[in-house]
Motif scaffolding. Structure first.
Motif, short mmCIF file in Angstrom:
data_model
loop_
_atom_site.label_atom_id
_atom_site.label_comp_id
_atom_site.label_asym_id
_atom_site.label_seq_id
_atom_site.Cartn_x
_atom_site.Cartn_y
_atom_site.Cartn_z
N ASN A 165 8.37 -1.42 13.69
CA ASN A 165 6.82 -1.01 13.60
C ASN A 165 6.57 0.24 14.37
O ASN A 165 5.82 1.36 13.90
N LEU A 166 7.38 0.42 15.59
CA LEU A 166 6.99 1.55 16.25
C LEU A 166 7.72 2.79 15.61
O LEU A 166 7.18 4.01 15.55
N LEU A 167 9.12 2.43 15.11
CA LEU A 167 9.54 3.46 14.27
C LEU A 167 8.72 3.95 12.97
O LEU A 167 8.70 5.31 12.60
N GLY A 168 8.22 2.78 12.29
CA GLY A 168 7.26 3.02 11.16
C GLY A 168 6.06 3.78 11.46
O GLY A 168 5.61 4.94 10.72
N ILE A 169 5.54 3.61 12.94
CA ILE A 169 4.41 4.29 13.21
C ILE A 169 4.57 6.00 13.31
O ILE A 169 3.96 7.03 13.05
N ILE B 266 0.87 -1.18 -0.19
CA ILE B 266 -0.10 0.01 0.07
C ILE B 266 1.00 1.20 0.06
O ILE B 266 0.55 2.12 -0.63
N ALA B 267 1.78 1.27 0.83
CA ALA B 267 2.89 2.48 0.82
C ALA B 267 3.22 2.55 -0.54
O ALA B 267 3.70 3.80 -0.84
N MET B 268 3.72 1.79 -1.22
CA MET B 268 4.47 1.79 -2.54
C MET B 268 3.41 2.53 -3.41
O MET B 268 3.91 3.34 -4.32
N VAL B 269 2.09 2.31 -3.38
CA VAL B 269 1.07 2.85 -4.18
C VAL B 269 0.97 4.34 -3.73
O VAL B 269 0.83 5.11 -4.63
N ARG B 270 1.35 4.90 -2.44
CA ARG B 270 1.17 6.33 -2.20
C ARG B 270 2.52 7.00 -2.16
O ARG B 270 2.60 7.97 -1.71
N LEU C 148 10.17 4.12 5.06
CA LEU C 148 9.33 3.35 5.57
C LEU C 148 9.38 2.06 5.14
O LEU C 148 9.28 1.21 5.89
N VAL C 149 9.21 1.90 3.87
CA VAL C 149 9.19 0.92 3.11
C VAL C 149 10.44 -0.17 3.40
O VAL C 149 10.34 -1.25 3.68
#
Length: 713
Positions: free
Chosen positions: A84-88, A37-41, A52-53
């Motif tokens: 994941n916390l870093l990603g969030i 999904i992130a790749m789409v955005r 992030l990816v």
């Protein structure tokens, strides 16, 4: 003890490891979707989302393939939580309060609560809260701005941040508390389960009986304790996990039922909630049969078909039971023998009195006639009466009540003489062999009874060889150094004996017959061919003579009867308790005799015999009358008295009472009853004792010996 199949399927540690693997696999899958999904955005939010990816791929997807072992669980969880916390945090700094990734924050704290201790996870939560509050402050002050106008309006609204952060942090805390509570509950349950399993393990392993657990559905044992190993003689590894039931049970049980079919029925009963207890024959590793008692019961988990079998080896119990039954049978046989002996003794006593009347009258008739034709008739009648007396003595011997007349015997001569005249009774198809010990020890025994015993055995051997065979008569000196017994329980104690054996090659006897062979009236012969008393009389004679008879037999091979007579020393005096019969008795006359006899016919015959010899006879029918008569007139030369009579006084007590007045009063005792009566303590060893029926010559000799002895003293 190895009970892997019975351990709890999921302990706390094992369950936690499985749950962690599953959760992290799901999160990795979700992260993969998020990356896509992130790749789409990327185009919408700029190339910064590539960071992030990369972060998510490195912390979630790559560990999914690399860190799969149990020992890597904590490391993988830590990497995933941190990534994941870093990603969030990255998405919140980029998008602000509308960052949907904050929804996943409680789940990662739940994962952390399962892996880390409470202090560590609370520290991480505090750091996360501080980070989110800082980001919120930056957006509210305008230092950070969202890429879109709508997002900016949301991010500058103080209320949006309050609600979002409050809900996120509260749910994170709730997830931490929930997981910690579940962990404590799981740990307590796991400890309790482990403790109970340890107790079960101890009870199972150290039980007194052998225990096996069978999975009926699988058809084999899943557990066995050490007692089961010892019982079957098989290692546990062979008993557990393999279908060995057929190996440890014979094809058929003693009842005749197929073992497998019977076992299926019993296991089915156990599965329905019953508790069948039954006897079963197992086989050990050597193929030896083991009688057992088994009790079955179903055990949990009830979704499985598990049955516990408690097995007890009862071979010792059965042996004790058989021994008790044997002792009870012997006691019953002994009681039957005693009862029959008492009956036989009473019958023989009365019969002796009848013979005394017949013999006395026949002898008086013989004295009073000179007619040769009458004498020819009288002689066989007297002989028949004497044979009747011998028969009575044999009956009393069986009852152990006969006053035997033991004398020194050479059993070689006795066997030769008996064989010489019994040979005519043996058919020509029976070959007779004799084996004699050259220097045979002498014995003390009643010759007539010994001959009768030997004749009985020879005739029984003849009947056992209807189709012919071989009969062996053997004498032998035996020194028994240890106890010897046979199937009937007859025991030969250590000592020196002279053995006379009668060995036939006839049909033999099965064990059931052999156990009853000495029972009175027991016979395998057809009606009219045997009374069943012959062997009983042999046993009674041998026991009364201080010896024993042993018998050994095998069906279709023959039978051996062995008579063991105690050997006597060459210098030992003869054990003669009864009066010998002198060939030419000296007749004493003109004596005044007090005759005491309760049987009127016997009394009359004795009175007439004594009067015919010139004696003056005074008679009474009871000892009490004799006492009264003697007190008024003690001038008697001799007292001739029966032993057992009605009244207060008996023959023995009468003599004792009269000798208080006349100490040297001569006395002769008579009895047709028991040797025990003739050996009563009131009888002086020098007093003569006669057994009815009494021949006239015997009575004359007794009177002569008693009177001459009294005069000499």
């Amino acid at each position: 003890m190895t009970l892997k199949t019975l351990q709890p399927h999921h302990s706390y540690s094992a369950g936690l490891r499985g749950a962690m693997h599953m959760i992290m696999d799901v999160l990795a899958s979700a992260t993969t979707v998020s990356v896509l999904i992130a790749m789409v955005r990327v185009e919408q939010f700029g190339p910064s989302f590539l960071t992030l990816v990369v972060l998510l791929v490195g912390t979630c997807i790559i560990p999914f393939f690399v860190l799969r072992k149990d020992e890597h669980i904590k490391l993988r969880a830590a990497i995933m939580i941190a990534g994941n916390l870093l990603g969030i945090g990255f998405t919140v700094m980029t998008l602000g309060v509308v960052a949907t990734s904050m929804i996943a924050t409680p789940f990662f704290f739940a994962l952390g609560a399962a892996v880390f201790n409470p202090k560590a996870i609370q520290s991480i939560l505090a750091a996360t809260a501080l980070t989110l509050l800082t980001i919120a402050g930056l957006f509210l002050t305008g230092l950070l701005q969202a890429p879109e106008i709508t997002m900016r309006e949301w991010n500058i609204a103080f209320g949006n941040w309050v609600v979002t952060l409050f809900i996120t942090l509260v749910f994170c805390q709730l997830m931490i508390l929930l997981i910690h509570s579940l962990k404590r509950s799981w740990q307590d349950t796991d400890s309790e389960s482990s403790e109970k399993f340890s107790q079960f393990e101890a009870l199972f392993e150290y039980a007194h009986e052998a225990i096996v657990i069978m999975d009926v559905e699988l058809g084999h044992f899943i557990a066995a304790n050490s007692k089961a190993e010892a019982l079957f003689g098989m290692p546990r590894e062979k008993l557990v996990g393999s279908p060995v039931f057929a190996e440890i049970s014979p094809e058929y049980q003693p009842s005749g039922q197929l073992s497998e079919k019977r076992a299926q029925l019993l296991l089915k009963q156990a599965l329905t909630g019953e508790h069948p207890t039954f006897q079963w024959t197992h086989l050990n590793a050597e193929g030896k049969e083991i009688p057992c008692e088994i009790s079955l019961s179903r055990i949990p988990p009830f979704e499985e078909q598990l049955v516990r079998a408690s097995i007890v080896d009862i071979s010792g119990r059965l042996a004790e039971q058989a021994q008790r039954e044997e002792l009870q049978n012997r006691l019953a046989a002994s009681q039957r023998l005693e009862a029959i002996g008492q009956l036989t003794g009473g019958v023989a006593h009365d019969f002796n009195n009848l013979l005394a009347i017949v013999l006395g009258n026949l002898e008086l008739l013989r004295e009073r006639t000179d007619d040769p034709s009458h004498l020819r008739l009288l002689k066989p009648s007297i002989d028949a009466t004497l044979r009747g007396a011998d028969l009575t003595r044999n009956m009393l011997s069986f009852a152990r009540r006969a006053p035997l007349s033991p004398s020194r015997l050479d059993l070689n001569e006795l066997v030769k003489e008996t064989h010489s005249w019994t040979g005519r009774t043996l058919p020509s198809n029976i070959a007779v062999h004799t084996i004699f010990e050259d220097a045979l020890w002498p014995v003390n025994a009643d010759q007539s009874a010994a001959e009768s015993a030997l004749i009985n055995l020879i005739l029984n051997a003849r009947d056992a060889m209807a189709d012919g065979g071989a009969l062996t008569l053997k004498t032998e000196n035996i020194t028994a150094n240890h106890q010897i017994s046979d199937a009937q329980g007859n025991v030969l104690t250590p000592g020196q004996y002279v053995m006379v054996s009668v060995h036939d090659t006839g049909i033999g006897m099965p064990v059931e017959t052999l156990k009853r062979v000495f029972e009175p009236f027991f016979t395998t012969k057809s009606t009219g061919k045997g009374s069943g008393l012959g062997l009983s009389m042999v046993l009674g004679f041998m026991q009364q003579s201080g010896g024993v008879v042993l018998v050994h037999s095998t069906p279709e091979e023959g039978t051996v009867f062995e008579l063991y007579f105690p050997a006597t020393d060459s210098t030992q005096e003869l054990m003669q308790s009864d009066l010998t019969h002198p060939e030419a008795p000296i007749i004493t006359r003109d004596c005044r005799i007090l005759l005491v006899e309760d049987q009127a016919e016997v009394r009359e015959v004795l009175q007439e015999m004594l009067q015919a010899d010139g004696h003056k006879v005074v008679t009474t029918k009871t000892a009490d009358e004799a006492k009264t008569l003697f007190d008024s007139d003690p001038a008697f030369d001799l007292l001739l008295t029966d032993v057992v009579m009605p009244g207060t006084l008996q023959g023995t007590t009468l003599v004792k009472s009269l000798r208080e007045k006349v100490p040297d009063l001569p006395a002769i005792f008579m009895s047709g009853y028991a040797s025990e009566a003739l050996q009563a303590e009131n009888i002086d060893p020098e007093d003569l004792r006669l057994t009815k029926p009494v021949q006239r010559s015997e009575l004359q000799a007794a009177i002569a010996q008693t009177i001459s002895g009294a005069k000499a003293s």
